[in-house]
Design a protein around this motif. Structure first.
Motif, PDB file in Angstrom:
ATOM      1  N   GLY A  82       0.787  -1.222   0.000  1.00  0.00           N
ATOM      2  CA  GLY A  82       0.000   0.000   0.000  1.00  0.00           C
ATOM      3  C   GLY A  82       0.822   1.277   0.000  1.00  0.00           C
ATOM      4  N   ILE A  83       0.453   2.201   0.888  1.00  0.00           N
ATOM      5  CA  ILE A  83       1.051   3.537   0.885  1.00  0.00           C
ATOM      6  C   ILE A  83       2.496   3.543   1.374  1.00  0.00           C
ATOM      7  CG2 ILE A  83      -1.178   4.681   1.151  1.00  0.00           C
ATOM      8  CD1 ILE A  83      -0.446   5.091   4.134  1.00  0.00           C
ATOM      9  N   LEU A  84       3.004   2.416   1.897  1.00  0.00           N
ATOM     10  CA  LEU A  84       4.384   2.385   2.390  1.00  0.00           C
ATOM     11  C   LEU A  84       5.384   1.949   1.326  1.00  0.00           C
ATOM     12  CD1 LEU A  84       4.130   1.025   6.041  1.00  0.00           C
ATOM     13  CD2 LEU A  84       4.166   3.391   5.213  1.00  0.00           C
ATOM     14  N   GLU A  85       4.910   1.553   0.152  1.00  0.00           N
ATOM     15  CA  GLU A  85       5.839   1.155  -0.898  1.00  0.00           C
ATOM     16  C   GLU A  85       6.700   2.342  -1.314  1.00  0.00           C
ATOM     17  OE1 GLU A  85       3.215  -2.530  -2.717  1.00  0.00           O
ATOM     18  OE2 GLU A  85       3.475  -0.729  -3.943  1.00  0.00           O
ATOM     19  N   GLY A  86       8.007   2.111  -1.336  1.00  0.00           N
ATOM     20  CA  GLY A  86       8.957   3.173  -1.659  1.00  0.00           C
ATOM     21  C   GLY A  86       9.495   3.906  -0.442  1.00  0.00           C
ATOM     22  N   LYS A  87       8.964   3.592   0.750  1.00  0.00           N
ATOM     23  CA  LYS A  87       9.425   4.219   1.986  1.00  0.00           C
ATOM     24  C   LYS A  87      10.564   3.401   2.599  1.00  0.00           C
ATOM     25  CE  LYS A  87       5.901   7.149   1.880  1.00  0.00           C
ATOM     26  NZ  LYS A  87       6.064   8.601   1.601  1.00  0.00           N
ATOM     27  N   ILE A  88      11.302   4.014   3.513  1.00  0.00           N
ATOM     28  CA  ILE A  88      12.379   3.313   4.196  1.00  0.00           C
ATOM     29  C   ILE A  88      11.807   2.148   5.003  1.00  0.00           C
ATOM     30  CG2 ILE A  88      12.330   4.790   6.235  1.00  0.00           C
ATOM     31  CD1 ILE A  88      15.517   3.374   4.598  1.00  0.00           C
ATOM     32  N   ASN A  89      12.501   1.033   5.000  1.00  0.00           N
ATOM     33  CA  ASN A  89      12.028  -0.175   5.679  1.00  0.00           C
ATOM     34  C   ASN A  89      12.482  -0.153   7.137  1.00  0.00           C
ATOM     35  OD1 ASN A  89      11.217  -2.712   6.422  1.00  0.00           O
ATOM     36  ND2 ASN A  89      12.020  -3.730   4.597  1.00  0.00           N
ATOM     37  N   ASP A  90      11.705   0.534   7.969  1.00  0.00           N
ATOM     38  CA  ASP A  90      12.032   0.669   9.390  1.00  0.00           C
ATOM     39  C   ASP A  90      10.740   0.527  10.175  1.00  0.00           C
ATOM     40  OD1 ASP A  90      12.641   1.445  11.970  1.00  0.00           O
ATOM     41  OD2 ASP A  90      13.908   3.123  11.373  1.00  0.00           O
ATOM     42  N   HIS A  91      10.608  -0.589  10.889  1.00  0.00           N
ATOM     43  CA  HIS A  91       9.341  -0.873  11.564  1.00  0.00           C
ATOM     44  C   HIS A  91       9.069   0.064  12.740  1.00  0.00           C
ATOM     45  CE1 HIS A  91      12.205  -3.178  14.051  1.00  0.00           C
ATOM     46  NE2 HIS A  91      11.366  -2.937  15.046  1.00  0.00           N
ATOM     47  N   THR A  92      10.032   0.919  13.108  1.00  0.00           N
ATOM     48  CA  THR A  92       9.835   1.804  14.264  1.00  0.00           C
ATOM     49  C   THR A  92       9.218   3.145  13.891  1.00  0.00           C
ATOM     50  OG1 THR A  92      12.036   2.844  14.131  1.00  0.00           O
ATOM     51  CG2 THR A  92      11.867   0.759  15.342  1.00  0.00           C
ATOM     52  N   ILE A  93       9.066   3.446  12.605  1.00  0.00           N
ATOM     53  CA  ILE A  93       8.638   4.796  12.232  1.00  0.00           C
ATOM     54  C   ILE A  93       7.332   4.867  11.452  1.00  0.00           C
ATOM     55  CG2 ILE A  93      11.029   5.623  12.224  1.00  0.00           C
ATOM     56  CD1 ILE A  93      10.959   5.571   9.180  1.00  0.00           C
ATOM     57  N   HIS A  94       6.738   3.731  11.122  1.00  0.00           N
ATOM     58  CA  HIS A  94       5.550   3.758  10.270  1.00  0.00           C
ATOM     59  C   HIS A  94       4.269   3.386  11.002  1.00  0.00           C
ATOM     60  CE1 HIS A  94       7.920   4.614   6.774  1.00  0.00           C
ATOM     61  NE2 HIS A  94       8.558   3.464   6.792  1.00  0.00           N
ATOM     62  N   GLY A  95       4.311   3.343  12.314  1.00  0.00           N
ATOM     63  CA  GLY A  95       3.091   3.080  13.071  1.00  0.00           C
ATOM     64  C   GLY A  95       2.877   1.612  13.397  1.00  0.00           C
ATOM     65  N   GLU A  96       1.785   1.382  14.115  1.00  0.00           N
ATOM     66  CA  GLU A  96       1.515   0.054  14.677  1.00  0.00           C
ATOM     67  C   GLU A  96       1.301  -1.002  13.601  1.00  0.00           C
ATOM     68  OE1 GLU A  96      -1.554  -2.088  17.856  1.00  0.00           O
ATOM     69  OE2 GLU A  96      -1.921  -0.047  17.146  1.00  0.00           O
ATOM     70  N   ALA A  97       0.621  -0.649  12.508  1.00  0.00           N
ATOM     71  CA  ALA A  97       0.322  -1.654  11.489  1.00  0.00           C
ATOM     72  C   ALA A  97       1.604  -2.239  10.896  1.00  0.00           C
ATOM     73  CB  ALA A  97      -0.545  -1.051  10.383  1.00  0.00           C
ATOM     74  N   PHE A  98       2.569  -1.364  10.570  1.00  0.00           N
ATOM     75  CA  PHE A  98       3.795  -1.880   9.975  1.00  0.00           C
ATOM     76  C   PHE A  98       4.662  -2.594  11.002  1.00  0.00           C
ATOM     77  CE2 PHE A  98       8.148  -1.493   8.143  1.00  0.00           C
ATOM     78  CZ  PHE A  98       7.927  -2.304   7.041  1.00  0.00           C
ATOM     79  N   GLU A  99       4.635  -2.140  12.242  1.00  0.00           N
ATOM     80  CA  GLU A  99       5.378  -2.846  13.284  1.00  0.00           C
ATOM     81  C   GLU A  99       4.830  -4.264  13.455  1.00  0.00           C
ATOM     82  OE1 GLU A  99       7.125  -2.318  17.794  1.00  0.00           O
ATOM     83  OE2 GLU A  99       5.471  -1.044  17.152  1.00  0.00           O
ATOM     84  N   ASN A 100       3.506  -4.399  13.429  1.00  0.00           N
ATOM     85  CA  ASN A 100       2.921  -5.735  13.492  1.00  0.00           C
ATOM     86  C   ASN A 100       3.307  -6.555  12.271  1.00  0.00           C
ATOM     87  OD1 ASN A 100       1.688  -5.359  15.967  1.00  0.00           O
ATOM     88  ND2 ASN A 100      -0.270  -4.732  15.093  1.00  0.00           N
ATOM     89  N   PHE A 101       3.250  -5.953  11.096  1.00  0.00           N
ATOM     90  CA  PHE A 101       3.625  -6.651   9.867  1.00  0.00           C
ATOM     91  C   PHE A 101       5.030  -7.235   9.980  1.00  0.00           C
ATOM     92  CE2 PHE A 101       5.916  -6.602   5.833  1.00  0.00           C
ATOM     93  CZ  PHE A 101       5.112  -7.424   5.069  1.00  0.00           C
ATOM     94  N   ALA A 102       5.970  -6.431  10.482  1.00  0.00           N
ATOM     95  CA  ALA A 102       7.371  -6.824  10.508  1.00  0.00           C
ATOM     96  C   ALA A 102       7.722  -7.726  11.682  1.00  0.00           C
ATOM     97  CB  ALA A 102       8.256  -5.573  10.541  1.00  0.00           C
TER      98      ALA A 102
END
Length: 221
Positions: A86-106
């Motif tokens: 989704g909207i995170l494609e092309g963003k830096i791959n850092d689970h600490t800065i993209h919120g709870e959803a991405f932290e759970n994903f990672a």
């Protein structure tokens, strides 16, 4: 029953720079090209009935490298694309800065039930990839070898369950490394059987997933 040879694409620029790829594209690095060439050498004496690959450029390049040694039908399958991030494609791959959803994903895939905006869940990924591979296996004669060039997420969705690897360990070792080969014997009327997991023989995999340390993650890429 067909034998499906799953090959992950070689390393990309986004992999090397820790950028979330998902379904956007990135060229293979020099290392990635070398990895694809190595996979091609390993497979050059295998007789394949056909090749299926994701439409993204990194899988297309990897497939073309392997196919230099094979004159077989080639089919492009959008269902074999990587996770839609989704909207995170092309963003830096850092689970600490993209919120709870991405932290759970990672870090906690079993908690990733609400996807990133415009993205998809593990359940959606697994369903589309498994349905696609089931159809591929059913369309080929028993014992036919079939080449499938795809991405880390789709391959994990197929091979992880075959070593009883739970969803919460999706990104943990054993890893699906770039240009690695995973082999699955798949009959349309029975459960798939894992032969190799990222170049490791099934019988050599002895991991215990009961006591997981989910703080030690493999960075999804």
């Amino acid at each position: 029953m067909a034998i499906l040879y799953f090959v992950r694409h070689g390393q990309t620029e986004h992999n090397a720079n820790h950028i979330i790829q998902g379904q956007i594209d990135s060229s293979l690095t020099e290392l990635g090209i070398a990895q694809a060439v190595e996979a091609a050498e390993k497979l050059k004496n295998t007789t394949f009935a056909a090749c299926y690959h994701s439409p993204l450029g990194r899988t297309t390049t990897t497939a073309q490298t392997i196919l230099q040694h094979h004159d077989i039908p080639v089919y492009i399958k959008p269902e074999l694309m990587e996770f839609n991030m989704g909207i995170l494609e092309g963003k830096i791959n850092d689970h600490t800065i993209h919120g709870e959803a991405f932290e759970n994903f990672a870090k906690f895939p079993d908690r990733y039930t609400t996807p990133i905006e415009n993205g998809e869940t593990y359940t959606t990924l697994t369903k589309r990839v498994q349905n696609c591979c089931r159809e591929i296996a059913a369309s080929h004669a028993p014992e036919a070898n079939v080449l499938i060039v795809t991405h880390g997420g789709p391959i994990r969705s197929i091979v992880n369950p075959l070593i009883n690897k739970p969803l919460r360990a999706f990104w943990l070792d054993p890893d699906v490394t770039p240009a690695s080969i995973s082999m699955v014997r798949w009959d349309k009327d029975s459960a798939p059987e894992l032969l190799t997991f990222a170049d490791i023989a099934r019988e050599a995999i002895t991991y215990n997933f009961e006591d997981l340390d989910q703080t030690s993650i493999i960075r999804p890429n």
